[in-house]
Scaffold this active site. Structure first.
Site, PDB file in Angstrom:
ATOM      1  N   ALA A  83       2.519 -60.989 -20.422  1.00 40.78           N
ATOM      2  CA  ALA A  83       3.598 -61.615 -21.195  1.00 40.78           C
ATOM      3  C   ALA A  83       4.935 -61.125 -20.664  1.00 40.78           C
ATOM      4  O   ALA A  83       5.012 -60.055 -20.060  1.00 40.78           O
ATOM      5  CB  ALA A  83       3.443 -61.226 -22.661  1.00 40.78           C
ATOM      6  N   GLU A  94      -5.915 -61.948 -19.703  1.00 37.16           N
ATOM      7  CA  GLU A  94      -6.593 -62.591 -20.844  1.00 37.16           C
ATOM      8  C   GLU A  94      -6.848 -64.075 -20.556  1.00 37.16           C
ATOM      9  O   GLU A  94      -7.898 -64.616 -20.906  1.00 37.16           O
ATOM     10  CB  GLU A  94      -5.759 -62.422 -22.112  1.00 37.16           C
ATOM     11  CG  GLU A  94      -5.772 -60.983 -22.617  1.00 37.16           C
ATOM     12  CD  GLU A  94      -4.835 -60.762 -23.788  1.00 37.16           C
ATOM     13  OE1 GLU A  94      -3.604 -60.867 -23.588  1.00 37.16           O
ATOM     14  OE2 GLU A  94      -5.324 -60.503 -24.894  1.00 37.16           O
TER      15      GLU A  94
HETATM   16  C1  3H9 Z   1       1.093 -58.710 -22.758  1.00 42.36           C
HETATM   17  O1  3H9 Z   1       0.755 -59.313 -21.783  1.00 42.36           O
HETATM   18  C2  3H9 Z   1       0.679 -59.090 -24.133  1.00 42.36           C
HETATM   19  C3  3H9 Z   1      -0.449 -60.069 -24.085  1.00 42.36           C
HETATM   20  O2  3H9 Z   1      -1.580 -59.504 -24.669  1.00 42.36           O
HETATM   21  C4  3H9 Z   1      -0.023 -61.390 -24.684  1.00 42.36           C
HETATM   22  C5  3H9 Z   1      -0.206 -61.511 -26.142  1.00 42.36           C
HETATM   23  C6  3H9 Z   1       0.143 -62.849 -26.757  1.00 42.36           C
HETATM   24  N1  3H9 Z   1       7.708 -58.906 -18.117  1.00 42.36           N
HETATM   25  O3  3H9 Z   1       7.375 -52.697 -11.772  1.00 42.36           O
HETATM   26  P1  3H9 Z   1       8.127 -53.419 -10.729  1.00 42.36           P
HETATM   27  C7  3H9 Z   1       9.739 -56.980 -13.809  1.00 42.36           C
HETATM   28  S1  3H9 Z   1       2.140 -57.365 -22.629  1.00 42.36           S
HETATM   29  C8  3H9 Z   1       8.980 -58.948 -17.676  1.00 42.36           C
HETATM   30  O4  3H9 Z   1       9.349 -52.792 -10.182  1.00 42.36           O
HETATM   31  P2  3H9 Z   1       5.839 -53.220  -9.013  1.00 42.36           P
HETATM   32  C9  3H9 Z   1      10.270 -55.552 -13.737  1.00 42.36           C
HETATM   33  O5  3H9 Z   1      11.100 -55.255 -14.836  1.00 42.36           O
HETATM   34  C10 3H9 Z   1       2.513 -57.275 -20.900  1.00 42.36           C
HETATM   35  N2  3H9 Z   1       9.383 -58.361 -16.525  1.00 42.36           N
HETATM   36  O6  3H9 Z   1       7.188 -53.869  -9.519  1.00 42.36           O
HETATM   37  C11 3H9 Z   1      11.009 -55.595 -12.425  1.00 42.36           C
HETATM   38  O7  3H9 Z   1      12.249 -56.242 -12.642  1.00 42.36           O
HETATM   39  P3  3H9 Z   1      13.545 -55.785 -11.842  1.00 42.36           P
HETATM   40  C12 3H9 Z   1       1.361 -56.764 -20.114  1.00 42.36           C
HETATM   41  C13 3H9 Z   1       8.451 -57.744 -15.807  1.00 42.36           C
HETATM   42  O8  3H9 Z   1       5.386 -54.057  -7.892  1.00 42.36           O
HETATM   43  C14 3H9 Z   1      10.152 -56.525 -11.560  1.00 42.36           C
HETATM   44  O9  3H9 Z   1       9.374 -57.295 -12.483  1.00 42.36           O
HETATM   45  N3  3H9 Z   1       1.749 -56.590 -18.740  1.00 42.36           N
HETATM   46  C15 3H9 Z   1       7.121 -57.661 -16.211  1.00 42.36           C
HETATM   47  O10 3H9 Z   1       6.004 -51.761  -8.826  1.00 42.36           O
HETATM   48  C16 3H9 Z   1       9.227 -55.815 -10.629  1.00 42.36           C
HETATM   49  O11 3H9 Z   1       8.490 -54.836 -11.371  1.00 42.36           O
HETATM   50  C17 3H9 Z   1       2.275 -55.431 -18.304  1.00 42.36           C
HETATM   51  O12 3H9 Z   1       2.436 -54.492 -19.041  1.00 42.36           O
HETATM   52  C18 3H9 Z   1       6.758 -58.291 -17.422  1.00 42.36           C
HETATM   53  N4  3H9 Z   1       5.487 -58.287 -17.872  1.00 42.36           N
HETATM   54  O13 3H9 Z   1       4.815 -53.389 -10.226  1.00 42.36           O
HETATM   55  C19 3H9 Z   1       2.647 -55.378 -16.840  1.00 42.36           C
HETATM   56  N5  3H9 Z   1       6.423 -56.953 -15.301  1.00 42.36           N
HETATM   57  O14 3H9 Z   1      13.199 -55.992 -10.391  1.00 42.36           O
HETATM   58  C20 3H9 Z   1       3.943 -54.642 -16.651  1.00 42.36           C
HETATM   59  C21 3H9 Z   1       7.299 -56.611 -14.340  1.00 42.36           C
HETATM   60  O15 3H9 Z   1      14.618 -56.648 -12.378  1.00 42.36           O
HETATM   61  N6  3H9 Z   1       4.341 -54.625 -15.277  1.00 42.36           N
HETATM   62  N7  3H9 Z   1       8.521 -57.092 -14.639  1.00 42.36           N
HETATM   63  O16 3H9 Z   1      13.711 -54.325 -12.172  1.00 42.36           O
HETATM   64  C22 3H9 Z   1       3.860 -53.734 -14.377  1.00 42.36           C
HETATM   65  O17 3H9 Z   1       2.980 -52.942 -14.671  1.00 42.36           O
HETATM   66  C23 3H9 Z   1       4.444 -53.748 -13.002  1.00 42.36           C
HETATM   67  O18 3H9 Z   1       5.724 -54.310 -13.085  1.00 42.36           O
HETATM   68  C24 3H9 Z   1       3.623 -54.553 -11.978  1.00 42.36           C
HETATM   69  C25 3H9 Z   1       4.433 -54.665 -10.656  1.00 42.36           C
HETATM   70  C26 3H9 Z   1       2.316 -53.799 -11.710  1.00 42.36           C
HETATM   71  C27 3H9 Z   1       3.331 -55.943 -12.475  1.00 42.36           C
END
Ligand code: 3H9
Length: 714
Positions: free
Chosen positions: A80, A122
């Protein structure tokens, strides 16, 4: 009518004319639906709406026999959109997306690469088949944001992999690799080469076979036995909940998972959704979401030129094989970077390298690392007594004794032997980085990289930018810190930088609370109840009281109680006595009547009246002066952002992540309340340094928060 339980959330319509982040193309009778929403294809409202439209089209279009769902660029959907979560939930929800997917009535194949996480994973779980590229890492990390999966993850995952694995994945939030997922039956095939082409070919086979596997929601074979033995579920849950004191999300996750064995699917889904909404609105999750973005923001240094050359560190050197030097060397070896450790005596070198080896062997014994991996890492670490050996290093980190004369000696030699473009970093925790750079003819190459102990475990590195540090040096140090798995935060030069400068205020406040009548165990209990993993006085005993005693003496400072303890030979755990006493060979702090007497005597010497002090007051007295110092640090530009201070305290000092860090916590308490308390204490103490900082006073008066501040200059 919608079957799922989120009908009550408001509906959002897409802006007309906005291109959809979800594209559709046809390869014969296979529709390829691609989410293209950089950087990580997060499921925002437009993506969800686009997916629903695509699934409806696939259902209605008679020329379509199967669907491939893929993500563009670096990843499949990574969950999300976390940035949307501070706003009210918008329809369509991810549950709406999954409902539309399940109604397609034709095979839907998820083509996974990158990091299919959270809501993205999911959606994949609801597909009929899942293929993955090698290196894909997938999972449900919601717990790390103070949430639980809200789109069926707690229901579909246990049905697919069994409760034990599902609970471990959901409660840890850690992703698993494609190979492990294949072993669990989560992935049908791992595909080398063109993933989408392989998924289209797979779709054609599925069409030819004409039969779909049972959907995850309809499967029960992995849960049936658990229903007969409910005790097993309780045991698993209790084991997971043991270490989650103070956190709401893990308890909700367990309750939602329980639904998978105790409720019909749709009812369990409704319960999961209700928990998800509760957590989404909770202060804990807001704080954890703040930390997610704060951590990423901290790595950004806006005033650096965009066209800086990329520096790649191929070899490293560490000066000093003490606890810090050894830990830092391990960080490089763990990242596959060869590292030379320089010492001044054979004995010190042998001791240091011996400690590193022992550390790796202990990790192997705990099952955290294979013997071959540990051996390979050890081979990357070379010890020497010859400083000439740093000649090849792209980065040198000095971790020698905290004495300016020693630092000058080391940096003078480094200047003579290190290659011209090497990064010269000092791991000092307090000393002036500009002064350390002085004996060199290249202060532009010098900066601080302040690691936290144990350096191979703790993720924080304060990257200290000196007055003459070149932008390229700073950028390279930040990139190197990230490469070795650390969270770098850029700070400016001052005594103790950000973390230790604030920490000193907390120690002073703890002393004062003791003098006023709190006992060490009261102080520590209040702070652990607040959420710190360890109380500050037990932590001081662990670190050794003699270290800060030595530093105070050097500065002509005195801490009445801590100094009296040291004068009585009580240096903490290492002498079996400090703020507490310790049974022979044990680490459990035991209250000590001798310490109580010592505190009463110290208090009497100062003419203070002792009284019992409650936990809430202790928390305020320890944290508010620290927050006040944080305001000064911001005002002086030593930290760029309030959120940088939060990252430092969470990753360097165990500040509870679900409180969001000291500055976020201050905003949640309300700055006027903090100002009022500080004013009261300053009036009592008569110390001008206790008064609220000008920035804090101004923000409070203007009804503003730390979060409202724009970037300050570092
Ligand atoms: C969820 O899904 C709830 C569900 O159950 C639905 C229920 C209805 N959203 O980390 P990085 C941005 S909860 C918005 O530097 P990497 C991040 O801020 C969610 N933005 O890269 C950054 O922006 P900026 C579950 C996001 O390669 C840029 O992307 N999902 C999101 O080191 C690059 O990120 C998570 O918790 C997001 N979801 O790592 C995943 N994700 O460049 C959270 C990233 O402007 N994300 N951004 O600073 C991560 O774990 C890592 O970002 C990921 C990439 C592994 C994806």
């Amino acid at each position: 009518m919608s079957r799922h339980p989120c009908r009550d959330i408001s509906s959002d319509t897409m802006q007309p004319g906005t291109p959809s982040p979800v594209s559709w193309r046809q390869d014969g009778d296979v529709a390829v639906v691609t989410v293209d929403h950089p950087p990580v294809n997060a499921l925002n409202t437009a993506v969800r709406a686009g997916l629903i439209e695509a699934f409806a089209r696939a259902r209605q279009d008679a020329t379509i026999a199967a669907v491939v769902l893929a993500g563009a660029a670096r990843t499949f959907i990574a969950g999300a959109d976390i940035a949307e979560m501070d706003r009210p939930p918008q329809r369509p929800s991810t549950l709406d997306v999954i409902e539309a997917l399940e109604q397609v009535g034709k095979p839907v194949i998820a083509a996974l690469h990158g990091t299919p996480l959270g809501g993205g994973f999911e959606i994949a779980l609801a597909c009929d088949f899942r293929l993955a590229a090698p290196g894909t890492r997938m999972g449900l990390p919601e717990i790390k944001l103070g949430l639980i999966p809200g789109a069926g993850g707690t229901q579909r995952l246990p049905r697919l992999v069994g409760m034990e694995r599902a609970m471990a994945m959901i409660l840890s939030g850690d992703p698993i690799a494609a190979e492990a997922a294949r072993g669990l039956g989560l992935i049908d095939e791992i595909v080398e080469g063109d993933l989408v082409a392989a998924a289209i070919a797979f779709a054609r086979e599925a069409i030819a076979k004409g039969r779909l596997p049972a959907r995850a929601r309809d499967r029960d074979e992995k849960l049936a036995s658990l229903r007969a033995e409910p005790r097993k579920f309780e045991d698993m849950a209790a084991a997971h909940l043991k270490r989650t004191r103070g956190l709401r999300a893990p308890a909700c996750a367990v309750e939602a998972l329980r639904g998978a064995i105790s409720l019909p699917f749709d009812e369990a889904l409704a319960r999961e959704w209700a928990f998800f909404l509760e957590l989404r609105a909770s202060e804990q999750s807001k704080a954890q979401r703040h930390v997610f973005f704060a951590e990423r923001e901290a790595a950004k240094i806006p005033d650096l030129p965009k066209d800086l050359p990329r520096v790649t560190v191929a070899t490293a050197a560490v000066i000093g094989a003490g606890t810090m030097g050894g830990g830092i060397a391990m960080c490089f070896a763990n990242a596959g970077i060869p590292v030379t450790v320089v010492e001044t005596s054979t004995a010190a070198l042998a001791r240091g390298l011996g400690a590193v080896e022992k550390n790796y062997r202990a990790t192997v014994a705990r099952g955290g690392l294979g013997t071959d991996d540990a051996d390979a890492r050890l081979r990357l670490i070379t010890g020497t007594l010859d400083i000439e050996a740093v000649r090849a290093a792209d980065i040198v980190i000095e971790a020698a004794f905290e004495d300016m004369r020693v630092k000058h000696d080391v940096f003078g030699r480094l200047d003579r032997v290190a290659k011209p473009d090497a990064i010269l970093a000092t791991n000092t925790s307090y000393l002036d980085v500009d002064a350390i750079a002085r004996p060199t003819a290249r202060p532009q190459s010098v900066l601080g990289m302040h690691f936290f102990s144990p350096a191979n475990i703790m993720r924080l590195v304060e990257v200290v930018r000196g007055a003459h540090t070149a932008p390229a040096t700073l950028a390279a140090a930040v990139a190197t810190a990230r490469r070795i798995g650390k969270i770098p935060v850029v700070v400016g030069v001052c005594h103790g930088f950000v973390g230790n400068r604030m920490h000193r205020l907390r120690s002073v406040a703890a002393e004062r609370a003791l003098l006023d009548g709190a006992l060490p165990q009261d102080v520590d209990a209040a702070m652990t109840k607040f959420g710190f993993p360890m109380g500050p006085l037990a932590a001081a005993d662990l670190a050794g009281l003699d270290i800060s005693w030595g530093m105070r003496k050097a500065q002509g400072l005195r801490a009445e109680i801590a100094d009296s303890l040291c004068e009585a030979g009580r240096y903490g755990q290492k002498t079996g006595k400090g703020f507490y006493r310790y049974a022979e060979g044990a680490r459990t702090p035991l209250p000590d009547p001798e310490v109580e007497q010592l505190i009463v005597a110290a208090s009497a010497r100062r003419g203070l009246a002792q009284r019992p002090i409650g936990a809430d007051e202790i928390v305020e007295r320890l944290l508010f002066p620290m927050i006040n110092e944080g305001a000064r640090i911001l005002d002086e530009g030593i930290a760029r952002r309030a959120s940088d201070i939060d990252v430092i305290w969470i990753y360097g000092y165990g500040f509870p992540v679900w409180r969001g860090g000291p500055m976020f916590y201050a905003d949640s308490v309300g700055l006027p309340h903090i100002v009022e308390r500080l004013r009261g204490w300053a009036a009592q103490s008569g110390e001008p340094g206790d008064a609220p900082a000008p920035l804090l006073t101004r923000l409070a008066a203007e009804g503003r928060s730390f979060a409202s501040l724009a970037d300050a200059a570092t």
